[in-house]
Design an enzyme around this catalytic site. Sequence first.
Site, PDB file in Angstrom:
ATOM      1  N   MET A  32       0.056  30.129  41.972  1.00 16.24           N
ATOM      2  CA  MET A  32      -0.903  30.984  42.678  1.00 16.24           C
ATOM      3  C   MET A  32      -2.132  30.163  43.097  1.00 16.24           C
ATOM      4  SD  MET A  32      -0.594  34.734  41.041  1.00 16.24           S
ATOM      5  CE  MET A  32      -1.621  34.493  39.624  1.00 16.24           C
ATOM      6  N   HIS A  36      -4.619  22.993  38.666  1.00 18.89           N
ATOM      7  CA  HIS A  36      -5.209  22.141  37.633  1.00 18.89           C
ATOM      8  C   HIS A  36      -4.095  21.255  37.067  1.00 18.89           C
ATOM      9  CE1 HIS A  36      -3.238  24.982  35.005  1.00 18.89           C
ATOM     10  NE2 HIS A  36      -3.975  25.982  35.478  1.00 18.89           N
ATOM     11  N   GLY A  38      -2.285  21.455  34.567  1.00 20.34           N
ATOM     12  CA  GLY A  38      -1.091  22.182  34.110  1.00 20.34           C
ATOM     13  C   GLY A  38      -0.086  22.298  35.252  1.00 20.34           C
ATOM     14  N   HIS A  39      -0.563  22.768  36.405  1.00 15.62           N
ATOM     15  CA  HIS A  39       0.306  22.854  37.584  1.00 15.62           C
ATOM     16  C   HIS A  39       0.827  21.465  37.969  1.00 15.62           C
ATOM     17  CE1 HIS A  39      -2.584  26.309  38.380  1.00 15.62           C
ATOM     18  NE2 HIS A  39      -1.426  26.937  38.383  1.00 15.62           N
ATOM     19  N   GLN A  63       2.107  41.556  41.671  1.00 17.47           N
ATOM     20  CA  GLN A  63       2.089  41.357  40.215  1.00 17.47           C
ATOM     21  C   GLN A  63       0.742  41.709  39.594  1.00 17.47           C
ATOM     22  OE1 GLN A  63       3.066  37.075  40.706  1.00 17.47           O
ATOM     23  NE2 GLN A  63       1.589  36.704  39.079  1.00 17.47           N
ATOM     24  N   LYS A 151       3.405  27.869  29.201  1.00 18.13           N
ATOM     25  CA  LYS A 151       2.164  28.590  28.913  1.00 18.13           C
ATOM     26  C   LYS A 151       2.396  30.077  29.187  1.00 18.13           C
ATOM     27  CE  LYS A 151      -1.979  30.006  30.336  1.00 18.13           C
ATOM     28  NZ  LYS A 151      -2.150  30.794  31.519  1.00 18.13           N
ATOM     29  N   GLN A 155       7.233  34.784  31.197  1.00 19.73           N
ATOM     30  CA  GLN A 155       7.585  34.658  32.620  1.00 19.73           C
ATOM     31  C   GLN A 155       8.751  33.673  32.790  1.00 19.73           C
ATOM     32  OE1 GLN A 155       4.638  34.291  35.926  1.00 19.73           O
ATOM     33  NE2 GLN A 155       5.086  32.121  35.758  1.00 19.73           N
ATOM     34  N   VAL A 178       0.057  22.351  29.133  1.00 20.80           N
ATOM     35  CA  VAL A 178      -0.965  21.302  29.173  1.00 20.80           C
ATOM     36  C   VAL A 178      -2.287  21.910  28.712  1.00 20.80           C
ATOM     37  CG1 VAL A 178      -2.210  19.673  30.658  1.00 20.80           C
ATOM     38  CG2 VAL A 178       0.220  20.126  31.058  1.00 20.80           C
ATOM     39  N   ARG A 189      -7.738  30.906  35.251  1.00 21.29           N
ATOM     40  CA  ARG A 189      -8.701  31.922  34.826  1.00 21.29           C
ATOM     41  C   ARG A 189      -9.791  31.360  33.914  1.00 21.29           C
ATOM     42  NH1 ARG A 189      -3.947  35.650  35.086  1.00 21.29           N
ATOM     43  NH2 ARG A 189      -4.485  37.180  36.686  1.00 21.29           N
TER      44      ARG A 189
HETATM   45  P1  AMP Z   1      -0.022  30.232  38.073  1.00 24.67           P
HETATM   46  O1  AMP Z   1      -0.663  29.569  39.242  1.00 24.67           O
HETATM   47  O2  AMP Z   1      -0.977  30.586  36.983  1.00 24.67           O
HETATM   48  O3  AMP Z   1       0.884  31.359  38.481  1.00 24.67           O
HETATM   49  O4  AMP Z   1       0.932  29.144  37.418  1.00 24.67           O
HETATM   50  C1  AMP Z   1       1.945  28.520  38.170  1.00 24.67           C
HETATM   51  C2  AMP Z   1       2.861  27.775  37.242  1.00 24.67           C
HETATM   52  O5  AMP Z   1       2.128  26.798  36.502  1.00 24.67           O
HETATM   53  C3  AMP Z   1       3.497  28.717  36.195  1.00 24.67           C
HETATM   54  O6  AMP Z   1       4.843  28.323  35.983  1.00 24.67           O
HETATM   55  C4  AMP Z   1       2.653  28.470  34.970  1.00 24.67           C
HETATM   56  O7  AMP Z   1       3.318  28.720  33.761  1.00 24.67           O
HETATM   57  C5  AMP Z   1       2.340  26.984  35.132  1.00 24.67           C
HETATM   58  N1  AMP Z   1       1.150  26.645  34.346  1.00 24.67           N
HETATM   59  C6  AMP Z   1      -0.067  27.232  34.411  1.00 24.67           C
HETATM   60  N2  AMP Z   1      -0.889  26.706  33.482  1.00 24.67           N
HETATM   61  C7  AMP Z   1      -0.169  25.766  32.820  1.00 24.67           C
HETATM   62  C8  AMP Z   1      -0.455  24.874  31.743  1.00 24.67           C
HETATM   63  N3  AMP Z   1      -1.645  24.836  31.158  1.00 24.67           N
HETATM   64  N4  AMP Z   1       0.529  24.061  31.313  1.00 24.67           N
HETATM   65  C9  AMP Z   1       1.754  24.071  31.889  1.00 24.67           C
HETATM   66  N5  AMP Z   1       2.083  24.893  32.914  1.00 24.67           N
HETATM   67  C10 AMP Z   1       1.140  25.728  33.370  1.00 24.67           C
END
Ligand code: AMP
Length: 285
Positions: A32, A36, A38-39, A63, A151, A155, A178, A189
Site C-alpha cells: 500500500m 520502508h 520491511g517492504h 479493506q 508481520k 494475511q 523487519v 503506520r
Molecule cells: P502494506 O503496505 O502494509 O500492505 O505491506 C505490504 C507488504 O509488506 C505486506 O506483505 C506486509 O506484510 C509487508 N510488510 C510490511 N511491514 C513489514 C515488515 N516490517 N517486515 C516484513 N514485511 C513487512
Amino acid sequence: MNLKIFRKIDKIKVYLDKIRSKRKTIGLVPTMGALHEGHISLVKRSVKENDVTVVSIFVNPTQFSPNEDYSRYPRKEKEDIKLLTKNNADAVFIPKAAEMYAEKFNTYVEVKDLDKYLCGEGRPSHFKGVSTVVTKLLNIIQPNKAYFGKKDYQQFGIIKKLAEDLNFPVKIIGCATVRDRDGLALSSRNTYLSANQRKSAPLIYEALKNIKFMIKYCNFNSKKDLNRIFRSFINKIPGSRIEYFEIVDRDNFSPVELFKDSMLIAAAVWIKRVRLIDNIELFRK
Ligand code: AMP
C-alpha cells in the site's frame, strides 16, 4: 535500469506479456506504499529470485471499514518510486481506485474461517477486501512468485490458502518481519506515533518475546497467567489498549492449547488512535 511506471491494467499486461514471451519469471510484491525497509526486504528477495520484479502500490479501499484510516493513510509516491529504483525493481503498478474497481464492481473473494480470528474479529470485512484485491493483482500480473511479510501473518496465511484453493499457479512466499533496532516492527503506520509513543511502542515486541520464553523454556501453560504478563508490559505504554492477545494455530489461526508443536503468538495494540500488530512464531522442537 529504469523503473517502469504503470497506472493502467491494459498497459502493464502488454508489458508483462512480452516478458513472459521471453520465458522470464515474474515476482510480485503487493503493497500500500509509504515504503520502508520491511517492504524493501520483500523487493530484494523478489529481485534475487526472479527475472522481473513488479511492485504494486495501491491503498485498497475495500479493506478499510468506514471508521478506519483510509483517507489519512500515508501516501508517498515520489519517495516510493525513488526507493524502488534504488532497489532494482523493474516495474511499479500504481492504479487509481476506479481502475481496480469499476463502477458496478460486485465480486468479492472470501477465505472462510481463517478470517474469524485475530485481526478478523475487530475488522470483520478487512480480509475480504485483501483477498479480493490480491486475487485481482494475481490475475493482472500473473506472477510466478508473490511475496508477503510475516508481520501480517494472518494475511500471509489467508493468501496462501486462497492461492491453493483457487489453483493460482503462483508460489506464495512469507518473509521475516523487519524491525527497527529497538525491536518495533516496521510499519507505515509507525509514522502516526508521537515521539513519546514511539519510545514505548517496542514494549509490544518485548512482551511477545517474554511470552515465548515463558512457554518454551519455563513451561508456562496457563493462558490466564500469560495474558496477565502481556498486559503488564502493555500497561507501561501510555494511552494503550489491547485489541487482542492470542496464541493460535499457525495454519488456521484458531486459539490453541499451549502444548502444540508450532504456534503463533499474536497481538494487536492500540496506542491512542494508532493500531499496531505484531507476532512471533513458536516452535517447540
Ligand atoms: P502494506 O503496505 O502494509 O500492505 O505491506 C505490504 C507488504 O509488506 C505486506 O506483505 C506486509 O506484510 C509487508 N510488510 C510490511 N511491514 C513489514 C515488515 N516490517 N517486515 C516484513 N514485511 C513487512
